[in-house]
Design an enzyme around this catalytic site. Structure first.
Site: not given
Length: 362
Positions: A300, A19, A211, A181, A23
């Protein structure tokens, strides 16, 4: 004799990352270089060290929505094929330098169309960058393999289009699909057509769930959408009760997730920033690992969280006392849960991961 556990020795350990957002992992200097090339003047700093600190501090708000706002800058400077390829190649180099031997890196192609690129041009540019990064790493005498996950943004209506894109490129190392998102207000069931298509195509997918939002998000991702893995999944702890005497009771959803060995893509430092956990010592990963859920450790967003895989393991070592055997367990969990073929997973476990930890265990 076992090698002492510290940040430097952890970097030597083979690690697997499932994960990681493309960007969210740029080098600060690269952000500056690409902004200058694109004529983008909105960066808060022109010094790499100051810009890196700004990203971390801006992401330290305790809010997922505020955390996501930091991506406006990185996405803005990644709107050309050259920029995408550079970021991808540097991502591979940075992960390999940290001891990562296999990584699945994800991004949302739809975010990089402001400059007129087609979805296919975006995917090809990133894949070219990943392959170039792998070549550079190999030339330096190291080994790493990168698989790509294509994300659809859950607040938009393009999930089926991106799912079709992922299937179209699955023979070019695009190994799966994801939705990302804001979770609140955008449940995974809004994307059922995409998930049904992926199942029909025998394609792999994970879903960001549990999350910032609670158990309903996880339940929908698994039971309605058929997620193979859970992106974060940290809120599964809400379905676990621990009595004062230490006895543990799992609810039906938590039991199902554990019994089915559904992988949890846990990202400790990121979770602290978005408010999913209050401190590393209180992070649910400690309880979930103790209960032998299929826990994996991930970064992440390395830029926003100012983290690395080695840094995450070092923080968990400090918080929970995890040693080499624990780190090997997390790493094998991740490799077993990856979206590449069984033979390929087994080869990395037996020929790279286990020998690497055996050397550290002494």
């Amino acid at each position: 004799m076992s090698t002492p556990v510290n940040l430097n020795t952890i970097r030597q350990a083979p690690k697997v990352l499932l994960h990681d957002h493309l960007d969210g992992g740029l080098r600060p200097q690269t952000v500056i270089d690409l902004a200058q090339a694109a004529g983008y003047s909105e960066l808060p700093h022109e010094d790499a060290a100051e810009l890196g600190n700004w990203f971390r501090e801006a992401a330290d708000s305790g809010s997922l929505e505020r955390y996501l706002e930091t991506f406006a800058h990185t996405v803005a400077v990644m709107q050309t094929e050259e920029a995408l390829a550079r970021v991808a190649a540097e991502c591979v180099e940075d992960l390999a330098a940290d001891g990562v031997v296999y990584a699945e890196v994800r991004y949302a192609p739809e975010l990089f169309q402001d400059g007129g690129l087609t979805l296919d041009q975006i995917v090809q540019a990133v894949q070219d960058g990943f392959r170039e990064g792998e070549r550079r790493v190999a030339a330096a005498g190291k080994r790493i393999r990168i698989g790509t996950l294509l994300c659809a943004m859950r607040q938009n209506a393009r999930s089926t289009e991106i799912a079709e894109l992922a299937v179209r490129y699955r023979d070019a190392e695009v190994v799966g699909f994801d939705i990302a998102g804001p979770e609140a207000g955008f449940p995974p069931t809004r994307n059922l057509d995409a998930f049904e298509y992926l199942r029909q195509q025998n394609a792999h997918f994970t879903i960001h769930a549990g999350e910032a939002f609670g158990l309903p998000s996880i339940w929908e991702a698994i039971q309605h959408c058929g997620a193979e893995r859970l992106g974060h999944g940290v809120r599964i702890v809400d379905d676990i009760k621990v009595d004062e005497d230490g006895s543990v009771h799992l609810g039906r959803l938590a039991s199902y997730v554990r019994d089915r060995r559904i992988p949890l893509e846990m990202c400790p430092s990121s979770n602290l920033q978005t408010g999913a956990a209050r401190s590393m010592a209180e992070h649910p990963i400690g309880l979930l690992a103790k209960l032998r859920f299929r826990v994996t450790v991930n970064t992440d967003n390395r830029l926003m969280s100012h983290c690395s895989m080695s840094g995450e393991f070092a923080a968990l070592h400090e918080a929970f006392g995890y040693g080499w055997e624990d780190m090997q367990w997390f790493t094998v969990n991740a490799m077993k849960s990856s979206f590449i073929g069984f033979d390929e997973r087994l080869e990395l476990i037996n020929d790279v991961i286990k020998p690497g930890y055996a050397a550290l265990l002494g």
